[in-house]
Design an enzyme around this catalytic site. Structure first.
Site, mmCIF file in Angstrom:
data_model
loop_
_atom_site.group_PDB
_atom_site.id
_atom_site.type_symbol
_atom_site.label_atom_id
_atom_site.label_comp_id
_atom_site.label_asym_id
_atom_site.label_seq_id
_atom_site.Cartn_x
_atom_site.Cartn_y
_atom_site.Cartn_z
ATOM 1 N N ASP A 109 0.833 -1.189 0.000
ATOM 2 C CA ASP A 109 0.000 0.000 0.000
ATOM 3 C C ASP A 109 0.881 1.257 0.000
ATOM 4 O O ASP A 109 1.857 1.322 0.753
ATOM 5 C CB ASP A 109 -0.876 -0.035 1.264
ATOM 6 N N GLU A 134 1.842 -0.321 -4.983
ATOM 7 C CA GLU A 134 0.914 0.777 -5.312
ATOM 8 C C GLU A 134 1.843 1.983 -5.406
ATOM 9 O O GLU A 134 2.242 2.541 -4.383
ATOM 10 C CB GLU A 134 -0.129 0.952 -4.219
#
Lengths: 712, 111
Positions: A358, A395
């Site tokens: 993330d 990401e």
């Protein structure tokens, strides 16, 4: 000669106590490994702090309001910055432990020690305190997140990570609780790791071979919880992007969490998924922690070694590149080691097949927040031998404005969530002009972004947990986040969505047909693109979140997957299932290298070619909203495997178009695999039994439609 | 109900030894130590089958589950573990933690 193990332990003097404190026996411990590990007759505790002046081990019986012992580490037990101690005769099943760290409270120097707080071990393998999902905690607990031991006695049988080539993956992004919590899931122990087992058959039927679990590290669903000002319902941290401990699975996701058996339960599910040919990837959040900014709670890192674990401003405040208050200091050597140790642990002990990071751009920032050209953490992860076969997916952006899609430091290993793929395909589907040129790149695995890295660097997706579901993308022009209690200010505004003529639910048959068609168009494009496709849980059955594009706080139907949609939108499910099957059957769709745009096997066709209303002539002009491409099966897997020809035509005009078909050689004929303009029951044909096209010269592609042909 | 445990090992002609352990009451982390001691004791006889009579066992905590794992490790992977008449909650926990694969649930030990 066989030797009795017990007798060896008996004669080793390092497993005898040398000290005693309030009846508890202990001795100097081992500095490595960090955390709490069982040793003969005792438990070895090890924790480091670069600036603490003293450390005390605090021991609790499970759930007890007060500790049964507090043992200060004698000075001679410290090795460098590491405090280590073996404590004997503990009931490891019931033991909960923590630490008190003493040191300066001087935020301007980066120190926030407070010995009145009992701290969780950053290396704890299991955590107590949030054992049952949403059970109201005891707010007066002196130690709410309790470190516990985990045991390495799970019987994996012959399990091994599956190690599929990444280009062969079909990833399904899912949330553990949301997947089975809805009553329509009709499973025992709904909303838990265990319940996933009951839906493995479904996942196999759909055809996915990898599940990517939204965060399962221990987090606190009560964090920032508040009543919804409109409905009064409690809003909680449902998604879990706020880690309390990186080594512990979320106990509240385990039906056996109340027994402290979450580790075994999660491993059981992973073993079962592997047995059924499904890889398990974890969505991991190393960019920040649940401790928040200077107003947040001290749980662990802040009280142990604030200056080491967090990026701090010169004034001692927290840099906030994560948008959630603090930023983990990922390229500090101590933190880097922790991240590596953590991922190694999950790969080795839980047989995890890969990780999605993330806001991974943060992992490439220096300790002062500036982006590094050669970030040591990313390099270490890429070359780590234990992680050698794990997929690493970034990401590749963060909330501090660092956008690295296409430029993430990859070391030949990292793939990326391709945000540009998502945006381009959405705009193209919506009918925006000026997208054809970029679509040509996206369906090839984005060579403009990943020329040197190959199409496998591109994780292609159109919807994910963040933002609209696929259904909502064609049902809403605007986000509708009122239920989040933030006056609709939260969530992205750049959705590139189109409601097909009506905002929200409607009975209009034509609009609903168009919406279903658009979903099928999206699925078609996703499944024929080079790169690695990822599907959001429920998109295959027309899941809606009623226009809410940021449902992070809802433990209700907005997030729970409504399995009755499977019946209601059966045609969508069958379409998705057929497309996934189609992708699996055609290796030409799953190349690990970029197209050469030439005929290097002498088949008479280039590996890929582009077409328009006239064969071999694509209209890439600004106004254009359509194009077709053809893949030559003789070039599949760089010419190693023979496959069919595949021709895909996409028309995002509001009118039909006639496309001239490329002529096939070797007596092959064009057959129709799918046509999204057809009624639901005829939109897709059985794999291998595709009927001939009405004409071998040309096809009519309906308004806003995608057709897939097979030349064989 | 307080915990009690009884065990015996018998020789079945031609097939090897069978260890039977009868568990009564609640198997928590304290009683699990007794259970483990009993397993260690019967392990010395290298039984081929371990029969755990759980008909009167009302609760099994994680510590009890760990002893089951321990018994397999202590005696060896060829050990067959039979659990006789376990209550539903116990079967459920065995299932969720993956231990159900390692044991055989029976109403009566087959031989």
């Amino acid at each position: 000669m066989a030797t009795n193990t017990k007798s060896i332990n008996d004669i080793r003097i390092d497993y005898y106590p040398t000290h005693e404190h309030e009846g508890i026996k202990f001795r100097r411990g081992h500095a490595m490994p960090y955390g709490a590990t069982t040793v003969p007759n005792g438990v070895n505790f090890s924790i480091s702090s670069s600036a603490a002046t003293a450390c005390t081990l605090v021991l609790f019986d499970r759930g007890a309001p007060q500790p049964f012992a507090e043992i200060p580490f004698p000075d001679e037990f410290r090795v460098g910055d590491v405090y280590c101690m073996i404590v004997f005769d503990l009931d490891v099943e019931r033991l909960e432990y923590g630490y008190r760290m003493d040191g300066p409270f001087a935020p301007e120097l980066g120190h926030r020690f407070d010995k009145s707080v009992i701290l969780s071990d950053p290396y704890a393998r299991s955590l107590g305190g949030r054992d049952t999902w949403l059970a109201e905690p005891n707010w007066d607990d002196v130690y709410p997140y309790r470190s516990r031991l985990a045991f390495e006695d799970f019987d994996w049988e012959n399990d091994h990570p599956l190690e599929y080539p990444i280009e062969d993956l079909m990833i399904y992004e899912m949330h553990v609780r949301a997947f089975t919590q809805h009553p329509s899931a009709k499973v025992k122990n709904a909303g838990t790791f265990s319940a996933i087992k009951h839906k493995i058959k479904y996942l196999k039927e759909l055809g996915v071979n990898c599940v990517e679990l939204m965060p399962i590290y221990e987090y606190d669903e009560w964090e920032n919880s508040k009543p919804n000002p409109v409905t009064g319902e409690m809003l909680v941290n449902f998604w879990g992007y706020s880690t309390v401990n990186f080594f512990s699975p979320k106990a509240g996701y385990a039906a056996t969490g109340k027994f402290g058996m979450q580790v075994d339960e999660l491993k059981t599910v992973i073993k079962e998924l592997h047995k059924n040919g499904i890889e398990v990837m974890l969505d991991v959040v190393f960019n920040h922690t649940a401790e928040g900014d200077q107003r947040g709670h001290t749980i662990s890192f802040r009280g142990i070694d604030n200056k080491t674990y967090y990026m701090l401003t010169p004034e001692g405040y927290y840099f906030n590149f994560s948008g959630t208050g603090n930023t983990l200091n990922c390229n500090n050597p101590i933190v880097r080691d922790m991240v590596l140790d953590c991922l190694r642990y999950w790969a080795a002990d839980y047989h995890i097949d890969g990780f999605r990071f993330d806001l991974a751009a943060i992992l490439g920032r220096a300790q002062d927040g500036s982006p590094l050209s050669n970030p040591p953490l990313l390099e270490s992860l890429a070359y780590d031998p234990i992680l050698a076969k794990c997929k690493l997916i970034a990401e590749a952006w963060d909330a501090g404005g660092l956008y690295q899609v296409g430029s993430f430091p990859a070391y030949g290993r990292w793939a990326e969530w391709n945000g540009k793929y998502r945006d381009t395909v959405r705009k193209f589907l919506k009918g925006d002009t000026g997208q054809v040129g970029e679509m040509v790149q996206r369906i090839q695995g984005s060579p403009d972004l990943y020329y040197y890295r190959g199409p496998t660097a591109s994780i292609n997706f159109i919807a994910c947990h963040d933002g609209f579901t696929l259904y909502d993308m064609f049902a809403y022009n605007e986000k509708h986040n009122e239920a989040n209690g933030e006056d609709n200010r939260d969530g992205g505004n750049d959705n590139h969505s189109w409601n097909c003529g009506w905002e929200g639910e409607t009975d209009d048959i034509e609009i609903n047909f168009l919406r279903r068609k658009q979903i099928k168009n999206a699925l078609s494009i996703l499944l024929v693109s080079q790169g690695v496709p990822m599907l959001l849980m429920g998109d295959e059955m027309g899941r809606t979140k009623l226009g809410n594009n940021n449902t992070y706080c809802h433990d209700n139907e907005l997030n729970w997957l409504d399995w009755s949609l499977l019946k209601k939108n059966k045609s969508l499910f069958e379409f998705a299932q057929s497309l996934i099957k189609f992708r699996r059957a055609h290796p030409v769709l799953r190349s690990s290298t970029h197209f050469a745009h030439s005929d290097y096997v002498g088949s008479g066709y280039p590996d890929i070619s582009f077409h328009g209303a006239r064969a071999w002539n694509m209209d890439g002009a600004e106004y254009s909203r359509s194009f077709a491409f053809m893949l030559d099966g003789d070039h599949a897997k760089q010419g190693v495997i023979k496959d069919s020809m595949i021709y895909v035509a996409m028309n995002m005009y509001w009118e039909s178009l006639t496309f001239e078909l490329p002529v096939l050689n070797r007596d092959r004929k064009w057959h129709v695999f799918s046509n999204t303009d057809m009624p639901d029951s005829e939109a897709v044909n059985t794999l291998g039994k595709e009927p001939l096209t009405a004409s071998q010269e040309s096809i009519v592609i309906g308004p806003r439609s995608v057709m897939i042909l097979v030349g064989k | 109900m307080s915990f009690s445990i009884n065990s015996n090992v018998s020789e079945v002609v031609g097939t090897g030894k069978v260890a039977t352990i009868e568990l009564t009451g609640e198997l928590d982390s304290l009683s699990a130590r007794l259970f483990q001691k009993e397993i260690e004791k019967v392990a010395l006889e290298s039984p081929k089958d371990l029969v755990l009579d759980m008909e009167n066992l009302s609760f099994m905590a994680s510590a009890g589950l760990r002893v089951l794992i321990f018994s397999k490790q202590k005696i060896g992977p060829s050990l067959n573990i039979y659990i006789v008449k376990p209550q539903e909650a116990i079967v459920d926990t065995l299932d969720k933690t993956g231990l159900l694969h390692s044991v055989t649930i029976v109403d009566k030990y087959p031989s």
